[in-house]
Motif scaffolding. Structure first.
Motif: not given
Ligand SMILES: NC(=O)c1ccc[n+]([C@@H]2O[C@H](COP(=O)([O-])OP(=O)(O)OC[C@H]3O[C@@H](n4cnc5c(N)ncnc54)[C@H](O)[C@@H]3O)[C@@H](O)[C@H]2O)c1
Length: 287
Positions: A188-216
């Motif tokens: 059993x292993x725990x994978x711990x990325x630091x920061x890896x270039x992916x699409x996780x912060x793409x604007x489209x991935x934030x659908x359903x988040x509150x308005x104020x989240x956009x800037x963050x």
């Protein structure tokens, strides 16, 4: 499980959730290069179909499957299908996950539930579906779950995500101990990325988040573009550490060390929670 990465994994079956993009995609490519048969599982069917065509053209044996890891029945069906078609699973990577940004009280309940469901239940039910079959085979196998350096830190406006990553780390440590307690041959292993270039912060991935989240979200996306690790490099490191039998499978050990060190001193001192210095700019505090 120790040794040269190819010797350890070649010929085995890998199941990777969230294989359609980012780290899941990178890990699927690496698994294919290492000679594994790869199950590409993702909620977005088109992405894994496209990836499958590309990997097949390069000679890899792959199985694209549309699965929502937030639904335990779908994971159960996936495990049943994979075992029926390809037999024993050598490596399960519970990778699928989403980021949710915004203030806790502004995030709609459905987005909270989706985040907890995909990031926590997706991992737990992935293990529930596959572990009994792995154990029944009696062969050595590996289960790796995607935690994060966020498993050891806190960050306002990423509360939902942090909650899930603390949970995944705790779950993975307990799972490791359960395998030890019962003498089972599952790494059993725990994978711990630091920061890896992916699409996780793409604007489209934030659908359903509150308005104020956009800037963050935008600030995080920009930081990832500037400082994120190359995906291929990160996935090579992950596979090498898995093959070496590590529990801590981190891509950027200095980042893990920083977060863990801060956490230890916070707990030791019973300090008041404080915003990490490196995060102040992201939150617009030092402008
Ligand atoms: N990128 C990083 O720097 C980083 C850092 C720490 C942890 N992580 C973790 O790594 C994992 C992958 O993140 P990423 O950055 O590659 O993200 P990503 O957004 O680039 O890719 C995630 C993939 O998961 C899929 N997915 C989302 N919900 C799903 C569901 N319900 N069922 C099946 N598939 C689903 C998406 O369609 C997508 O293809 C996540 O668990 C994330 O928390 C990433």
């Amino acid at each position: 499980m120790m040794g040269n990465t190819r010797d350890v994994f070649a010929g085995g079956v890998a199941v990777i959730t969230g294989a359609g993009a980012g780290i899941g995609e990178g890990l699927s490519r690496r698994a294919g290069e290492l000679g594994m048969k790869v199950v590409l599982a993702d909620i977005v069917g088109d992405r894994v179909e496209t990836l499958a065509s590309e990997l097949r053209a390069g000679g890899a044996e792959v199985m694209p499957i549309t699965v929502d890891v937030g639904k335990p029945d779908e994971l159960e069906r996936l495990a049943e299908h994979v075992h029926a078609v390809w037999g024993d699973v050598r490596l399960l990577i519970n990778n699928a996950g989403i980021e949710t940004m915004g203030l806790s009280w502004e995030i709609p309940s459905h987005r909270w539930e989706q985040t907890l469901n995909v990031n926590i239940h997706g991992v737990i039910h992935g293990v529930r579906a596959f572990a009994p079959r792995m154990l029944a085979s009696g062969k050595p196998a590996c289960i790796a779950n995607l935690a994060s350096i966020g498993s050891f830190s806190v960050m306002p406006t990423q509360t939902a995500y942090m909650v899930t990553k603390h949970a995944v780390q705790a779950f993975t440590e307990c799972l490791y101990l359960e395998m030890q307690l019962t003498g089972k041959p599952i790494q059993v292993s725990s994978i711990i990325p630091g920061m890896v270039k992916t699409r996780i912060f793409d604007a489209t991935a934030g659908e359903g988040e509150p308005e104020g989240a956009h800037g963050y979200r935008t600030a995080m996306r920009e930081m990832m573009a500037s400082y994120g690790m190359d995906l291929t490099e990160a996935c090579r490191i992950i596979f090498d550490k898995l093959a070496a039998g590590e529990f801590w499978v981190d891509t950027q050990p200095e980042m893990t060390e920083g977060c863990v060190g801060d956490r230890i001193s916070f707990l030791k001192n019973r300090a008041f929670p404080a915003i990490p210095a490196a995060a102040r700019g992201l939150l617009g505090l030092d402008n």
